[in-house]
Motif scaffolding. Structure first.
Motif, PDB file in Angstrom:
ATOM      1  N   GLN A 160      -1.849  -0.710  -1.935  1.00  8.40           N
ATOM      2  CA  GLN A 160      -2.058  -1.443  -3.185  1.00  8.40           C
ATOM      3  C   GLN A 160      -1.664  -0.616  -4.412  1.00  8.40           C
ATOM      4  N   GLU A 161      -1.594   0.692  -4.249  1.00  4.55           N
ATOM      5  CA  GLU A 161      -1.261   1.573  -5.368  1.00  4.55           C
ATOM      6  C   GLU A 161       0.178   2.087  -5.300  1.00  4.55           C
ATOM      7  N   SER A 162       0.972   1.500  -4.390  1.00  2.24           N
ATOM      8  CA  SER A 162       2.340   1.990  -4.169  1.00  2.24           C
ATOM      9  C   SER A 162       3.358   0.869  -4.303  1.00  2.24           C
ATOM     10  N   CYS A 163       4.558   1.224  -4.753  1.00  2.00           N
ATOM     11  CA  CYS A 163       5.646   0.242  -4.837  1.00  2.00           C
ATOM     12  C   CYS A 163       6.974   0.930  -4.555  1.00  2.00           C
ATOM     13  N   LEU A 164       7.971   0.110  -4.256  1.00  2.00           N
ATOM     14  CA  LEU A 164       9.326   0.592  -4.021  1.00  2.00           C
ATOM     15  C   LEU A 164      10.258  -0.129  -4.978  1.00  2.00           C
ATOM     16  N   ILE A 165      11.128   0.621  -5.631  1.00  3.18           N
ATOM     17  CA  ILE A 165      12.116   0.045  -6.540  1.00  3.18           C
ATOM     18  C   ILE A 165      13.491   0.203  -5.913  1.00  3.18           C
ATOM     19  N   GLY A 166      14.205  -0.916  -5.711  1.00  3.68           N
ATOM     20  CA  GLY A 166      15.505  -0.847  -5.061  1.00  3.68           C
ATOM     21  C   GLY A 166      16.443  -1.938  -5.513  1.00  3.68           C
ATOM     22  N   ASP A 167      17.690  -1.838  -5.080  1.00  4.78           N
ATOM     23  CA  ASP A 167      18.709  -2.800  -5.536  1.00  4.78           C
ATOM     24  C   ASP A 167      19.283  -3.622  -4.390  1.00  4.78           C
ATOM     25  N   SER A 168      18.613  -3.628  -3.229  1.00  4.93           N
ATOM     26  CA  SER A 168      19.163  -4.394  -2.112  1.00  4.93           C
ATOM     27  C   SER A 168      18.049  -5.067  -1.317  1.00  4.93           C
ATOM     28  N   ILE A 169      18.439  -6.044  -0.516  1.00  2.52           N
ATOM     29  CA  ILE A 169      17.481  -6.749   0.326  1.00  2.52           C
ATOM     30  C   ILE A 169      16.884  -5.802   1.354  1.00  2.52           C
ATOM     31  N   ASN A 170      17.635  -4.776   1.755  1.00  2.50           N
ATOM     32  CA  ASN A 170      17.113  -3.792   2.707  1.00  2.50           C
ATOM     33  C   ASN A 170      15.937  -3.020   2.108  1.00  2.50           C
TER      34      ASN A 170
END
Length: 205
Positions: A160-170
């Motif tokens: 709940q305290e973590s996220c991922l920032i990315g530019d693709s569906i993968n």
């Protein structure tokens, strides 16, 4: 409340797509142009996948030929040599995200989880002077969803305290597989169905 941010590298921190296109064209320059174009299409649609997966896809799916692990490694090493030469130019850094990283790295736990080769990734981050902003830098050949899983466990991070920032569906799939929040960036195809960052100047967690 988000405390831990996992960053994709290519397309989020470094504008590298055209250089990586060039790398694949170069290592496969002895093959039919139409086949290499098919690989570039696959590469662009699957930015979060490693070069190891893409090289194997080129042989096994596009060419319908087998390829050994050693041959994959040879191509991957040739690709990495090109990347090390071409991607150390600071002009390739994406200032929108980089300025956020520089101003906020003391307020969050930043990690890189990338489809790029790990040794090459660490080399590039050192050469570009950005390693200091991240607690860890992880890359391929380990799949991204596994990298995320190991990272959450090693640091005992709450989903709940973590996220991922990315530019693709993968990137989304890696976040979803590990039950953490995903933010799309720098890819209009992600706008409709995902949380999306238009600019880090307006980004609030």
């Amino acid at each position: 409340m988000i405390k831990n941010i996992l960053w994709d590298f290519d397309g989020v921190i470094l504008d590298s797509m055209e250089v990586r296109d060039f790398g694949f064209k170069e290592i496969f320059k002895s093959f039919k142009e139409s086949d290499v174009k098919s690989l570039i299409t696959y590469h662009r649609l699957n930015g979060g996948l490693s070069r190891y997966v893409k090289i194997r896809y080129f042989y096994e799916v596009i060419l319908n030929k087998s390829i050994s692990n050693n041959e994959v490694e040879v191509y991957a090493n040739s690709f990495s040599e090109i990347m090390r030469k071409e991607l150390i130019n600071p002009k390739n850094l994406i200032l929108d995200s980089l300025n956020f990283i520089k101003s906020q790295y003391k307020n969050y736990n930043f990690h890189i989880v990338s489809g790029s080769d790990q040794n090459e990734l660490m080399f590039l981050c050192d050469e570009l002077g950005i390693s200091t902003y991240f607690l860890t830098i992880h890359g391929s050949p380990t799949p991204k969803n596994t990298l995320v899983k190991r990272l959450l466990a090693e640091y005992n991070y709450s989903e709940q305290e973590s996220c991922l920032i990315g530019d693709s569906i993968n990137d989304y799939e890696a976040a979803d597989a590990n039950s953490i929040k995903f933010y799309g960036y720098n890819n209009d195809l992600l706008k409709e169905d995902h949380n999306y960052i238009n600019t880090f100047k307006e980004f609030n967690l």
